[in-house]
Write a protein that holds these residues in place. Structure first.
Motif, short mmCIF file in Angstrom:
data_model
loop_
_atom_site.label_atom_id
_atom_site.label_comp_id
_atom_site.label_asym_id
_atom_site.label_seq_id
_atom_site.Cartn_x
_atom_site.Cartn_y
_atom_site.Cartn_z
N SER A 102 -12.13 0.83 22.44
CA SER A 102 -12.02 -0.08 21.30
C SER A 102 -11.02 0.39 20.24
O SER A 102 -10.99 -0.15 19.14
N GLU A 103 -10.25 1.41 20.59
CA GLU A 103 -9.20 1.87 19.68
C GLU A 103 -7.82 1.49 20.25
O GLU A 103 -7.67 1.36 21.46
N PRO A 104 -6.83 1.29 19.36
CA PRO A 104 -6.93 1.29 17.91
C PRO A 104 -7.56 0.00 17.39
O PRO A 104 -7.44 -1.05 18.02
N GLU A 105 -8.20 0.10 16.24
CA GLU A 105 -8.90 -1.07 15.68
C GLU A 105 -7.98 -2.03 14.96
O GLU A 105 -8.33 -3.19 14.74
N HIS A 106 -6.80 -1.54 14.55
CA HIS A 106 -5.85 -2.36 13.79
C HIS A 106 -6.47 -2.91 12.51
O HIS A 106 -6.12 -4.01 12.06
N ALA A 107 -7.39 -2.15 11.97
CA ALA A 107 -8.01 -2.58 10.72
C ALA A 107 -7.06 -2.30 9.55
O ALA A 107 -6.15 -1.47 9.65
N ALA A 108 -7.28 -3.00 8.46
CA ALA A 108 -6.44 -2.82 7.29
C ALA A 108 -6.50 -1.37 6.82
O ALA A 108 -7.57 -0.75 6.80
N LEU A 109 -5.34 -0.83 6.49
CA LEU A 109 -5.18 0.52 5.94
C LEU A 109 -5.51 1.64 6.94
O LEU A 109 -5.64 2.79 6.55
N LYS A 110 -5.63 1.31 8.24
CA LYS A 110 -5.80 2.35 9.26
C LYS A 110 -4.47 2.51 10.00
O LYS A 110 -4.31 2.08 11.14
N HIS A 122 -7.84 8.01 17.63
CA HIS A 122 -8.41 7.00 16.73
C HIS A 122 -7.39 6.66 15.65
O HIS A 122 -6.70 7.56 15.15
N ASP A 123 -7.30 5.36 15.28
CA ASP A 123 -6.53 5.05 14.08
C ASP A 123 -7.44 5.26 12.87
O ASP A 123 -8.67 5.12 12.94
N TYR A 124 -6.83 5.63 11.75
CA TYR A 124 -7.62 6.11 10.62
C TYR A 124 -6.80 5.93 9.35
O TYR A 124 -5.56 5.91 9.39
N GLY A 125 -7.48 5.81 8.24
CA GLY A 125 -6.79 5.68 6.97
C GLY A 125 -6.00 6.95 6.64
O GLY A 125 -6.55 8.06 6.68
N CYS A 126 -4.74 6.79 6.30
CA CYS A 126 -3.85 7.94 6.08
C CYS A 126 -4.27 8.79 4.88
O CYS A 126 -3.86 9.96 4.78
N ASP A 127 -5.07 8.23 3.98
CA ASP A 127 -5.49 8.97 2.78
C ASP A 127 -6.66 9.91 3.05
O ASP A 127 -7.03 10.70 2.17
N ASN A 128 -7.25 9.83 4.23
CA ASN A 128 -8.35 10.73 4.56
C ASN A 128 -7.83 12.15 4.81
O ASN A 128 -6.67 12.35 5.18
N ALA A 129 -8.71 13.13 4.65
CA ALA A 129 -8.32 14.53 4.81
C ALA A 129 -8.80 15.07 6.15
O ALA A 129 -9.99 14.94 6.49
#
Length: 270
Positions: free
Chosen positions: A234-242, A254-261
């Motif tokens: 189910s990846e990438p989710e193509h969700a907003a901001l990921k 996994h796609d992920y928000g770039c602001d995460n650490a």
């Protein structure tokens, strides 16, 4: 005419010993060599053969034996760190090994600079070939909470940082250390990285920041597709901001928000 022939021979020898991509063989006894990528030296049939070797200024040299044992070959030759007459001798037994490096890499010596010399004291008793490659220098760490290794091959370097940062900050961290954020273009490379640093989740340079769904390895400016990919179900989710990709502790993307650490792995490739 007598003077023209030696000049022609020298020019021909220069063409033969200049590496252009794939490994090429050198003349059988001595000379000057510029290593663009890889070159192979045949052991001489004569004594007192001397090669001066150079690569580009911001790279170093790694020397291995294609057949035979490099440590045993030291009976017949000396490998010098630099081309000066008094350059120190490099010994296999004095080479420090990175803890996380691949265990199946061949015995090697690494220079600390872009030049080396190889001096045969006597002809080997058996056929011996030396492979000389351009390599990047590989520190043992990049400061606190980091670890470096020749995790994929004997010419590249990879450094894991266990200080968690957002994607942009990890990219800057790698760049500030003359490296790039990791790319994973092949299954074999990914497995080698995971063998070195198992059980961590880390940022890579893969993003679709510019165009949603159009993934690019930012460190090499190359497109993901067509190419190797290892997305989780189910990846990438193509969700907003990921818009950034990390490789999880389980080994899938996994796609992920770039602001995460997250942790990260940097790479330096010749």
């Amino acid at each position: 005419m007598v003077n023209i022939i030696p000049i022609f021979v020298i020019l021909l020898s220069t063409l033969l010993i200049s590496s252009r991509g794939n490994a090429v063989e050198s003349p059988r006894c001595g000379g000057r060599i510029f290593v663009e990528n890889t070159i192979v030296i045949e052991a001489p049939v004569h004594e007192d053969c001397h090669w001066d070797i150079q690569t580009q200024e911001d790279r170093i040299l790694v020397i291995t034996a294609l057949n035979g044992n490099l440590k045993e070959a030291q009976e017949f030759l000396s490998i010098h760190d630099g081309s000066d007459k008094d350059s120190p001798i490099l010994l296999v037994e004095n080479q420090k090994t990175h803890e996380r490096s691949r265990k199946d890499l061949p015995e090697a010596v690494y220079t600390t600079q872009s030049t080396a010399s190889i001096r045969f004291k006597k002809a080997p008793t058996s056929n011996l070939q030396l492979k000389i490659q351009k390599a990047v220098d590989c520190p043992f760490n990049l400061g606190g909470e980091s670890q470096c290794a020749r995790a994929v091959d004997d010419v590249s370097c990879y450094c894991a940082t266990f200080t968690q940062r957002d994607h942009s900050s990890q990219t800057t961290y790698c760049n500030n250390n003359n490296m790039k954020l990791l790319t994973l273009e092949t299954y074999e490379k990914e497995q080698a990285i995971k063998a070195a640093w198992n059980g961590i989740s880390f940022w890579t340079s893969l993003t679709d920041t510019v165009q949603e769904g159009e993934y690019i390895w930012e460190s090499t400016n190359t497109y993901l597709y067509p190419g190797y990919a290892n997305w989780d179900i189910s990846e990438p989710e193509h969700a907003a901001l990921k818009d950034c990709m990390y490789s999880s502790w389980s080994g899938r993307w996994h796609d992920y928000g770039c602001d995460n650490a997250l942790d990260a792995i940097c790479q330096a490739i010749p």
